[in-house]
Design a protein around this motif. Structure first.
Motif, PDB file in Angstrom:
ATOM      1  N   TYR A  24       0.850  -1.206   0.000  1.00  0.00           N
ATOM      2  CA  TYR A  24       0.000   0.000   0.000  1.00  0.00           C
ATOM      3  C   TYR A  24       0.881   1.251   0.000  1.00  0.00           C
ATOM      4  CZ  TYR A  24      -3.376  -3.507   1.622  1.00  0.00           C
ATOM      5  OH  TYR A  24      -4.164  -4.617   1.750  1.00  0.00           O
ATOM      6  N   PRO A  25       1.546   1.510  -1.117  1.00  0.00           N
ATOM      7  CA  PRO A  25       2.493   2.641  -1.135  1.00  0.00           C
ATOM      8  C   PRO A  25       1.765   3.987  -1.087  1.00  0.00           C
ATOM      9  CG  PRO A  25       2.179   1.773  -3.335  1.00  0.00           C
ATOM     10  CD  PRO A  25       1.386   0.890  -2.418  1.00  0.00           C
ATOM     11  N   GLU A  26       2.535   5.032  -0.895  1.00  0.00           N
ATOM     12  CA  GLU A  26       1.980   6.391  -0.967  1.00  0.00           C
ATOM     13  C   GLU A  26       1.118   6.513  -2.214  1.00  0.00           C
ATOM     14  OE1 GLU A  26       1.914   9.150   0.727  1.00  0.00           O
ATOM     15  OE2 GLU A  26       3.275   8.533   2.349  1.00  0.00           O
ATOM     16  N   ARG A  27       0.073   7.278  -2.129  1.00  0.00           N
ATOM     17  CA  ARG A  27      -0.777   7.483  -3.300  1.00  0.00           C
ATOM     18  C   ARG A  27      -0.137   8.512  -4.208  1.00  0.00           C
ATOM     19  NH1 ARG A  27      -6.269   6.012  -2.594  1.00  0.00           N
ATOM     20  NH2 ARG A  27      -6.632   5.074  -0.559  1.00  0.00           N
ATOM     21  N   ASP A 105     -16.965  -1.087  -4.645  1.00  0.00           N
ATOM     22  CA  ASP A 105     -16.210  -0.619  -5.817  1.00  0.00           C
ATOM     23  C   ASP A 105     -14.815  -1.226  -5.860  1.00  0.00           C
ATOM     24  OD1 ASP A 105     -17.966   1.751  -6.842  1.00  0.00           O
ATOM     25  OD2 ASP A 105     -17.823   2.061  -4.694  1.00  0.00           O
ATOM     26  N   GLY A 106     -14.358  -1.741  -4.717  1.00  0.00           N
ATOM     27  CA  GLY A 106     -12.982  -2.221  -4.644  1.00  0.00           C
ATOM     28  C   GLY A 106     -12.022  -1.044  -4.576  1.00  0.00           C
ATOM     29  N   GLY A 107     -10.753  -1.312  -4.884  1.00  0.00           N
ATOM     30  CA  GLY A 107      -9.735  -0.267  -4.825  1.00  0.00           C
ATOM     31  C   GLY A 107      -8.412  -0.889  -4.423  1.00  0.00           C
ATOM     32  N   GLU A 108      -7.343  -0.149  -4.669  1.00  0.00           N
ATOM     33  CA  GLU A 108      -5.981  -0.666  -4.452  1.00  0.00           C
ATOM     34  C   GLU A 108      -5.606  -0.771  -2.975  1.00  0.00           C
ATOM     35  OE1 GLU A 108      -3.178  -0.160  -7.382  1.00  0.00           O
ATOM     36  OE2 GLU A 108      -5.015  -1.103  -8.176  1.00  0.00           O
ATOM     37  N   TYR A 109      -6.409  -0.120  -2.130  1.00  0.00           N
ATOM     38  CA  TYR A 109      -6.014  -0.042  -0.724  1.00  0.00           C
ATOM     39  C   TYR A 109      -6.918  -0.879   0.189  1.00  0.00           C
ATOM     40  CZ  TYR A 109      -2.600   3.318  -2.259  1.00  0.00           C
ATOM     41  OH  TYR A 109      -1.530   3.897  -2.893  1.00  0.00           O
ATOM     42  N   GLY A 110      -7.651  -1.802  -0.423  1.00  0.00           N
ATOM     43  CA  GLY A 110      -8.584  -2.630   0.324  1.00  0.00           C
ATOM     44  C   GLY A 110      -7.904  -3.794   0.998  1.00  0.00           C
ATOM     45  N   ASP A 237      -6.132   3.932   8.570  1.00  0.00           N
ATOM     46  CA  ASP A 237      -5.891   5.282   8.041  1.00  0.00           C
ATOM     47  C   ASP A 237      -4.434   5.451   7.608  1.00  0.00           C
ATOM     48  OD1 ASP A 237      -8.463   6.364   8.047  1.00  0.00           O
ATOM     49  OD2 ASP A 237      -8.394   6.675  10.208  1.00  0.00           O
ATOM     50  N   HIS A 238      -3.554   4.739   8.282  1.00  0.00           N
ATOM     51  CA  HIS A 238      -2.149   4.762   7.853  1.00  0.00           C
ATOM     52  C   HIS A 238      -2.004   4.102   6.477  1.00  0.00           C
ATOM     53  CE1 HIS A 238       2.114   4.040   7.638  1.00  0.00           C
ATOM     54  NE2 HIS A 238       1.918   2.723   7.677  1.00  0.00           N
ATOM     55  N   LEU A 239      -2.536   2.900   6.355  1.00  0.00           N
ATOM     56  CA  LEU A 239      -2.327   2.152   5.099  1.00  0.00           C
ATOM     57  C   LEU A 239      -3.143   2.709   3.935  1.00  0.00           C
ATOM     58  CD1 LEU A 239      -2.135  -1.537   6.375  1.00  0.00           C
ATOM     59  CD2 LEU A 239      -0.257  -0.069   5.637  1.00  0.00           C
ATOM     60  N   MET A 240      -4.271   3.332   4.250  1.00  0.00           N
ATOM     61  CA  MET A 240      -5.084   3.917   3.170  1.00  0.00           C
ATOM     62  C   MET A 240      -4.623   5.342   2.863  1.00  0.00           C
ATOM     63  SD  MET A 240      -8.852   2.419   4.121  1.00  0.00           S
ATOM     64  CE  MET A 240      -9.067   0.641   4.305  1.00  0.00           C
ATOM     65  N   HIS A 241      -3.659   5.828   3.646  1.00  0.00           N
ATOM     66  CA  HIS A 241      -3.085   7.165   3.450  1.00  0.00           C
ATOM     67  C   HIS A 241      -4.117   8.279   3.575  1.00  0.00           C
ATOM     68  CE1 HIS A 241       0.758   5.368   2.439  1.00  0.00           C
ATOM     69  NE2 HIS A 241       0.060   4.454   1.778  1.00  0.00           N
ATOM     70  N   THR A 242      -4.979   8.115   4.570  1.00  0.00           N
ATOM     71  CA  THR A 242      -5.937   9.173   4.876  1.00  0.00           C
ATOM     72  C   THR A 242      -5.166  10.435   5.248  1.00  0.00           C
ATOM     73  OG1 THR A 242      -7.404   7.483   5.771  1.00  0.00           O
ATOM     74  CG2 THR A 242      -7.878   9.773   6.391  1.00  0.00           C
ATOM     75  N   THR A 243      -5.580  11.559   4.673  1.00  0.00           N
ATOM     76  CA  THR A 243      -4.895  12.812   5.022  1.00  0.00           C
ATOM     77  C   THR A 243      -5.668  13.583   6.086  1.00  0.00           C
ATOM     78  OG1 THR A 243      -6.024  13.957   3.230  1.00  0.00           O
ATOM     79  CG2 THR A 243      -3.814  13.095   2.761  1.00  0.00           C
ATOM     80  N   ALA A 264       3.476   5.493  18.772  1.00  0.00           N
ATOM     81  CA  ALA A 264       4.132   4.218  19.052  1.00  0.00           C
ATOM     82  C   ALA A 264       4.557   3.550  17.736  1.00  0.00           C
ATOM     83  CB  ALA A 264       3.202   3.309  19.840  1.00  0.00           C
ATOM     84  N   PHE A 265       3.677   3.637  16.745  1.00  0.00           N
ATOM     85  CA  PHE A 265       4.009   3.053  15.442  1.00  0.00           C
ATOM     86  C   PHE A 265       5.058   3.898  14.710  1.00  0.00           C
ATOM     87  CE2 PHE A 265      -0.211   0.802  15.424  1.00  0.00           C
ATOM     88  CZ  PHE A 265       0.282  -0.468  15.143  1.00  0.00           C
ATOM     89  N   GLY A 266       5.072   5.185  15.041  1.00  0.00           N
ATOM     90  CA  GLY A 266       5.960   6.099  14.326  1.00  0.00           C
ATOM     91  C   GLY A 266       5.395   6.497  12.970  1.00  0.00           C
ATOM     92  N   PHE A 267       4.084   6.408  12.817  1.00  0.00           N
ATOM     93  CA  PHE A 267       3.457   6.785  11.539  1.00  0.00           C
ATOM     94  C   PHE A 267       3.237   8.288  11.481  1.00  0.00           C
ATOM     95  CE2 PHE A 267       0.878   2.583  11.714  1.00  0.00           C
ATOM     96  CZ  PHE A 267       1.969   1.877  11.234  1.00  0.00           C
ATOM     97  N   LYS A 268       3.212   8.805  10.248  1.00  0.00           N
ATOM     98  CA  LYS A 268       2.838  10.209  10.050  1.00  0.00           C
ATOM     99  C   LYS A 268       1.330  10.311  10.307  1.00  0.00           C
ATOM    100  CE  LYS A 268       3.089  13.822   6.566  1.00  0.00           C
ATOM    101  NZ  LYS A 268       1.865  14.013   5.848  1.00  0.00           N
TER     102      LYS A 268
END
Ligand code: GLU
Length: 544
Positions: A24-27, A105-110, A237-243, A264-268
């Motif tokens: 699930y890379p950056e969009r 609808d599906g999608g790349e981040y499912g 939200d991390h993997l789907m890159h919610t802003t 704790a995860f160190g996620f943005k």
């Protein structure tokens, strides 16, 4: 403690998070594009409150050229309704929300349904264990009960923390023993927070918020492997890159915990906008919209009553940004999608659902449409809710469009209906099929006076080809001939000198043709009714 070993012991089959980070890379979106989501539990149909809560992320995503996701949060199995996902999806689609990624609808981040993401959560749970920020807890319900009682007696903070967090200190061997015993465990966060210290956080709507830090070792994963909301939303939200996360403001008090988890995860972290619910005034109290108590808030109610989809969205836009209404007044022909919404223009004190305002917005909206557009909307509504009327208007489509066009294409267009269900009430008399068992109310006029007027009108004055001025001059001449004042000023000065005025005469003709004493422009009505219908209806009155 060798955390890596502990992680392998607890989750021997979990993947490394690197796998998912790559999957699930950056969009690839343009600068400033927002990824927003609506993340309901599948508990049934959406109501006006949820519809607004989903309007907000949909608008922010699309006005920035971003992505709107529908994610289903079904980790709380008790609240699930069969078919719940489809119902929510259909409701959002009814309002023309553009859904870019969803279970349907599906999608790349499912996958976009949380219970289908169990393996992913396991990987991230394992990661937290491996860095020493999560640990297994084997306490039984009885242990936890006893703990709570003791805390209550001692008037201490309730929960699993500090000296009460006894599973924090289990050795690798202790854990092994429990596992060999087949004991079930929950995974807990190893909190580093101190409730005596402040946690400051900036909300996009409310601004800076100060709360005590979290110190509870909250449950991240339950014994069945399913995470409660907090852990699941951070991973998703991390993997789907919610802003920008938009969600109910009841989550505010949990923000320190959620942020500890993000850290704790160190996620943005995404930005957060906590939305105040739309409330309603119920007698003297102000409360949240409730599915049970407020049937009018259900989408089905709006649907049945033909409350235009676009009007609801325009209404939402006024709730979303206080300056939208002024803008719409300046830009009457633009779509709400052309407006630039911002979070700082959102009410900090919440808003009340105002049906009267929605009604007015709807009247304005319908008044600006072309008659053919109103026809299509009306026809779609009637097909489902009034099949006879649907058949009728479609049998006379061009005629109905002319009817709907009365007093439309002008500076101050007619604004007498707000909802599709009301239109029939305003135009039924234009159709012979509906003009059957009619009753007339000619007010103070005697039936002899009525017949005298109608008779003479048919005999000497009515001509279907007259233009508007000629038509009105004839009504005046008719008035004069029968002793009704054609000049209103003269009538007002000497009402006793006349049988009535030209207003009475035209009103009698109006009632004879429509049964109603209030209608849009009579000349236009007569023109559209046409000669045969006009004569037929006038003769009907003569034969009363
Ligand atoms: N599933 C949560 C709810 O229905 C959503 C919260 C969120 O949007 O993060 O309240």
């Amino acid at each position: 403690m060798d955390y890596k070993k502990l992680a392998d012991l607890l989750y021997p089959n979990a993947k490394d998070i690197e796998y998912y980070e790559k999957k699930y890379p950056e969009r690839n979106l343009k600068e400033g594009a927002e990824v927003c989501r609506f993340a309901p539990s599948p508990t049934g149909r959406v109501h006006m409150g949820n519809l607004f809560a989903s309007f907000v992320p949909e608008v922010f995503a699309h006005q920035s050229g971003g992505v709107f996701i529908l994610r289903i949060e079904d980790t709380d199995q008790v609240r699930i309704l069969e078919n719940g996902v489809q119902l929510i999806y259909d409701d959002l689609k009814t309002y023309d929300y553009q859904i870019d990624e969803s279970p349907l609808d599906g999608g790349e981040y499912g996958p976009y349904v949380q219970t289908e993401r169990k393996e992913i959560y396991e990987a991230y749970a394992k990661y937290l264990v491996s860095i020493g920020r999560a640990y297994p807890c084997f306490c039984s319900a009885e242990d936890l009960d006893a703990m709570r009682k003791r805390q209550e007696e001692r008037k201490e903070q309730i929960g699993y923390y500090g000296k009460y967090a006894k599973c924090r200190n289990l050795s690798l061997d202790d854990v092994k023993k429990h596992l060999d015993n087949g004991d079930k465990f929950v995974l807990r966060l190893k909190s580093m927070g101190d409730p005596d210290k402040k946690f400051v956080f900036k909300d996009l709507i409310k601004g800076a918020i100060e709360l005590p830090q979290n110190n509870l070792d909250q449950v991240l994963i339950k014994s069945d492997g399913i995470p409660p909301y907090a852990f699941a939303h951070v991973v998703d939200d991390h993997l789907m890159h919610t802003t920008t996360v938009t969600r109910d403001d009841s989550y505010i008090s949990s923000v320190p915990y959620h942020m500890e988890l993000w850290d704790a995860f160190g996620f943005k972290k995404p930005k957060f906008a906590h939305l105040l619910p739309i409330n309603i005034k119920d007698g003297d109290i102000i409360r949240k919209i409730s599915k049970r108590k407020d049937p009018w808030a259900a989408i089905s109610y709006h649907h049945e009553n033909g409350i235009p989809v676009e009007a609801v969205k325009l209404y939402f836009a006024t709730l979303l940004n206080s300056n939208f209404e002024g803008w719409l007044l300046q830009n009457p022909d633009k779509s709400y999608r052309d407006f630039k919404f911002t979070f700082d223009k959102m009410s900090k004190s919440g808003s009340l659902f105002d049906m009267e305002k929605l009604t007015n917005i709807s009247k304005n909206y319908l008044s600006k449409l072309k008659a053919s557009e109103v026809f299509e909307l009306l026809s779609t509504w009637a097909e489902e809710f009034d099949k006879d009327f649907y058949d009728l208007i479609n049998n006379y489509k061009d005629y109905t469009i002319r009817v709907l066009n009365i007093e439309r294409e002008q500076k101050k267009p007619r604004k007498d209906f707000a909802f599709y269900s009301e239109i029939k009430n305003h135009i039924w008399y234009m159709f012979d099929e509906l003009f059957t068992d009619v009753e007339y109310d000619f007010g103070v006029n005697t039936i002899d006076n009525v017949k005298e007027i109608v008779n003479l009108y048919v005999k000497n004055y009515y001509n279907a080809d007259d233009d508007k001025d000629t038509w009105f001059n004839k009504i005046k001449a008719l008035s004069d001939e029968l002793g009704y004042a054609s000049d209103m000023k003269a009538y007002r000065e000497n009402p006793e000198g006349y049988k009535g005025s030209v207003a009475d005469v035209s009103n009698i003709i109006r009632v004879a043709l429509t049964t109603k004493s209030m209608t849009p422009d009579l000349y236009e009505i007569m023109n559209i009714l046409g000669k045969d219908r006009v004569l037929d209806r006038l003769n009907r009155v003569n034969n009363l």
